[in-house]
Write a protein that holds these residues in place. Structure first.
Motif, mmCIF file in Angstrom:
data_model
loop_
_atom_site.group_PDB
_atom_site.id
_atom_site.type_symbol
_atom_site.label_atom_id
_atom_site.label_comp_id
_atom_site.label_asym_id
_atom_site.label_seq_id
_atom_site.Cartn_x
_atom_site.Cartn_y
_atom_site.Cartn_z
ATOM 1 N N UNK A 1 -51.342 -75.187 59.653
ATOM 2 C CA UNK A 1 -50.428 -74.063 60.304
ATOM 3 C C UNK A 1 -51.472 -72.866 60.406
ATOM 4 N N UNK A 2 -50.764 -71.898 60.789
ATOM 5 C CA UNK A 2 -51.522 -70.479 60.921
ATOM 6 C C UNK A 2 -51.683 -69.892 59.440
ATOM 7 N N UNK A 3 -52.563 -69.135 59.251
ATOM 8 C CA UNK A 3 -52.739 -68.695 57.797
ATOM 9 C C UNK A 3 -51.994 -67.388 57.726
ATOM 10 N N UNK A 4 -51.105 -67.090 56.890
ATOM 11 C CA UNK A 4 -50.413 -65.929 56.774
ATOM 12 C C UNK A 4 -51.071 -65.029 55.343
ATOM 13 N N UNK A 5 -50.953 -63.648 55.764
ATOM 14 C CA UNK A 5 -51.645 -62.666 54.913
ATOM 15 C C UNK A 5 -50.492 -61.877 54.113
ATOM 16 N N UNK A 6 -50.257 -62.292 52.898
ATOM 17 C CA UNK A 6 -49.030 -61.533 51.912
ATOM 18 C C UNK A 6 -49.772 -60.354 51.184
ATOM 19 N N UNK A 7 -49.199 -59.404 51.566
ATOM 20 C CA UNK A 7 -49.504 -57.799 50.568
ATOM 21 C C UNK A 7 -48.951 -57.908 49.331
ATOM 22 N N UNK A 8 -49.392 -57.942 48.124
ATOM 23 C CA UNK A 8 -48.784 -57.806 46.976
ATOM 24 C C UNK A 8 -49.086 -56.536 46.346
#
Lengths: 69, 244
Positions: free
Chosen positions: B42-49
């Motif tokens: 899949x596409x890579x998702x970036x998750x803000x923590x």
């Protein structure tokens, strides 16, 4: 443009002061553009503290790791 | 052998001014899986923590997650590859964490998602992360130094499972100055086009596309957000996607 808080150089103007962040970067000898395009905040006028490899985000602003060296 | 939807997430692989970002490493791992196993990812998702001085992130505290369909054997082989890759290419002072697991094994998605949401607002501990991973049937491991990256790695999977968090990694540029929603939907990486209020945009709307196209992850889809402008509609600027 920075204030010393607990021995850390914090940008005084927060995360939405785009013009000030650009001005600060103009004369900064340590400025390096973050190579990770996804982490760049601005799509144009990229030479900004907001896009520098040395910025470390805080909740309200960022810390300059070059000044903290 | 049967394949299952698999989540792969990494966090904290860099240090200040390091040559390779966590996002780059995630893309390289994804490329390896596609090349060596001939499996589409899949596409890579970036998750803000959460941004807090007690968390030893390098710059922006975000984890990177993607999915693919793997058999048990493939999952184990790929896990070993990722570990070697992280040991080789992560920064010397970094604290990489890796989370990998099958969607079918997640015991309680709501609980896991709540962990992810907490990681956006609070300082969480490694202990908590390991306990949650064990409970949810996910494989969580640390690979250098204090291993704090495990919190972000698990949180990234949790947020990806939610389907309502993150920006899609990568930018896409089109040579066209204007495109209809119908044309935009034909691009591989765009599942939907929505207004900022998240309502669907109809196919006949014309969008100014002079800016790079960046999508966000909503309802498990890669969504391009648009907004009104003088010329009609335009893609939402990068500056305005910070909250995703």
């Amino acid at each position: 443009m920075f204030e010393n808080i607990n021995n850390k150089q914090i940008f005084k103007y927060g995360k939405d002061a785009y013009k000030k962040a650009i001005l600060q970067a103009i004369d900064c000898k340590s400025f390096i553009l973050d190579k990770d395009e996804d982490e760049l905040i601005t799509s144009i006028d990229q030479n900004s503290c907001y896009n520098c490899l040395y910025r470390r985000w805080t909740q309200e602003s960022f810390m300059c790791m070059a000044l903290n060296k | 052998m049967k394949s299952f939807k698999t989540y792969i997430c990494i966090d904290d692989t860099d240090e200040i001014a390091y040559e390779k970002s966590t996002g780059e490493i995630a893309e390289e791992i994804k490329q390896y899986i596609e090349d060596e196993f001939n499996i589409a990812c899949s596409l890579v998702t970036r998750h803000q923590l959460f941004l807090h001085e007690d968390i030893p992130y390098t710059s922006h505290n975000s984890s990177m997650c993607f999915t693919c369909s793997l058999t048990q054997n493939q999952k184990e082989q790929i896990k070993e590859f990722i570990i070697q890759y992280l040991n080789k290419y992560s920064a010397p002072t970094s604290q990489p964490g890796l989370c990998i697991g099958f969607d079918k094994d997640i015991a309680n998605k709501e609980e896991l998602i709540n962990f992810g949401l907490d990681a956006k607002e609070k300082v969480l501990t490694k202990k908590h992360a390991y306990e949650m991973a064990l409970k949810q049937g996910l494989d969580l491991s640390e690979h250098k130094n204090e291993g704090q990256g495990v919190v972000g790695a698990l949180a990234g999977v949790a947020l990806r499972v939610s389907g309502f968090d993150g920006r899609v990694k990568g930018k896409f540029e089109t040579k066209k100055e204007f495109m209809s929603v119908e044309e935009l939907l034909k691009l591989d990486f765009i599942d939907e086009v929505r207004f900022k209020n998240e309502k669907l945009a109809s196919n006949d709307i014309i969008v100014k596309t002079t800016q790079a196209l960046k999508t966000v992850f909503l309802e498990h889809k890669s969504v391009l957000l648009i907004q009104k402008c003088e010329e009609g509609y335009e893609v939402v600027k990068k500056e305005d996607l910070k909250s995703y």
